[in-house]
Design an enzyme around this catalytic site. Structure first.
Site: not given
Ligand code: HSE
Length: 403
Positions: A127, A180, A198
């Site tokens: 993020g 979200g 990731k």
């Molecule tokens: N679904 C992912 C998380 C969103 O919970 O980290 C961000 O990449």
């Protein structure tokens, strides 16, 4: 100063955040010219000029004003089609689609070189934490030893709620979806695949080596139960879903995603809720720690904005490390110390442990703690795929440089 005219694909959680943020970012010299969505009639939570919306990708690809595509859709196949089409057309792209990028990175790198254009994707990993560009630029040398951390906000949110607030696993998962954080299919989050994607991207920028998802041991938190949680509480540790890539000596490295018992002395012990934390370890500087919101609309959109603005200055990843001499080779030939809880599955006889240091049996639950090769965990992965079993890593040191 050039103007960035954006064609945006996707107007979900992250796309809506991008619309809000680009509107505020005066120094980005950026404007959203068209937005391609699946359903233009769907009610939206943001104020928007409805003439911006289209459901036809050609309205973006054939618009001569558009000089940057921003792509934040959750359908990995559609995302692959959009990104490869844009790169072939010489249009730079900013993307947040980690599953797609992790699966196709070698081809995407090749396309960027062939068509002399750029694909930026810091938003794909952690993020709002600027992990990719830092690994690519600041850590562009041979000193890096390890990148390890909490890369998935949803599973960390769930574990925090369960550990610290005694919430049930299912209700915490529901809340992660409502807020979200979770992927469209939340099993990606809780089964470790989001962290895996990731980690693959991070490894390309950390060590210059691409490893395909199928080759990497990945285990999530979906089988955790009260026994595991109480076991961790009694030992005064937390269980976190940890992804790691670590050098094993000079010419080898390993990587995997697994729940881990984290002691209070570790930076990631205090990384709770939807936050992510990344520990970067190297020769000469020991450990550095990056902490921030890893999921959610505006945190992820802030990372997209950073990549959009990087394009103002023509920034692109050069993947220099992929051409470096002496790149380490991926190995799974190393022992890990693990806790395995089970009831009916006969784990001690089915898993080829090198040694067992702790064993507990009762009528309701059993567990063992022992050393087992990562390669053997991969070979026996289907055995672990039942709620009857939960496995967690007990961190050990990989090199003499560890303290
Ligand atoms: N679904 C992912 C998380 C969103 O919970 O980290 C961000 O990449």
């Amino acid at each position: 100063m050039a103007t960035i005219n954006i064609g945006l694909f996707g107007l979900g959680t992250v796309g809506s955040g991008i619309v809000k943020i680009i509107g505020k970012a005066r120094n980005a010299h950026a404007e959203i010219k068209r937005i391609c969505v699946r359903d233009i009639n769907k009610p939206r939570s943001i104020d928007l000029d409805p003439t911006l919306l289209t459901s036809n990708p050609d309205d973006i690809f054939n618009d001569p004003r558009i000089n940057l595509i921003v792509e934040v859709i959750s359908d990995a196949e559609a995302s692959y089609r959009i990104v490869t089409r844009a790169l072939r057309a010489g249009i730079p792209v900013v993307s947040g689609s980690k599953a797609m990028i992790a699966r196709h990175l070698p081809e995407l790198i090749d396309l960027q070189r062939r068509y002399d254009t750029a694909l930026l994707y810091d938003a794909s990993s952690c993020g709002s934490i600027p992990v990719i560009r830092n690994l690519e630029e600041y850590y562009d040398n041979d000193l890096l030893l390890e990148v390890k951390g909490i890369l998935n906000g949803s599973s960390n949110y769930i574990l925090s709620q369960v550990f610290d607030h005694d919430e049930s696993y299912d209700s915490a998962l529901k809340r992660a979806q409502q807020l979200g954080f979770a992927e469209a299919d939340p099993s990606f989050d809780i089964d470790g695949y989001d962290s895996l994607f990731k980690l693959i991207i991070i490894t390309v920028h950390a060590l210059g080596v691409y490893v395909a998802p199928e080759e990497i041991f990945t285990y999530g938190i979906s089988h955790i139960n009260d026994y595991d949680i109480n076991y961790a509480r009694e030992k005064r540790v937390k269980i976190k879903l940890v992804a790691q890539v670590a050098k094993i000596g000079d010419d080898k490295f390993t990587m995997f995603v697994m729940p881990e018992f984290v002691t209070r002395s570790k930076y990631i012990y205090s990384v709770d809720d939807e936050y992510n934390g990344v520990v970067i370890r190297g020769e000469c500087y020991d450990r550095q720690f990056m902490f921030g919101k890893g999921a959610g609309s505006l945190p992820t959109a802030s990372s997209i904005l950073s990549d959009v603005m990087a394009r103002l200055h023509g920034y692109r990843y050069e993947y220099k490390k992929m051409g470096y001499r002496g790149r380490p080779a991926y190995t799974t030939d190393l022992p890990l110390k693990v806790y395995v809880r089970f009831k009916d599955t006969d784990i001690p006889s089915l898993l080829p442990f090198e040694s067992i240091s702790e064993r507990y049996s009762s009528t309701g639950v059993n567990y063992v703690v022992g050393l087992i090769k990562l390669a053997d965990l991969i070979a026996n992965r289907p055995l672990l795929d039942t709620p009857d079993v939960f496995i967690a890593n007990i961190p050990t040191f990989f090199t003499d440089l560890d303290k």
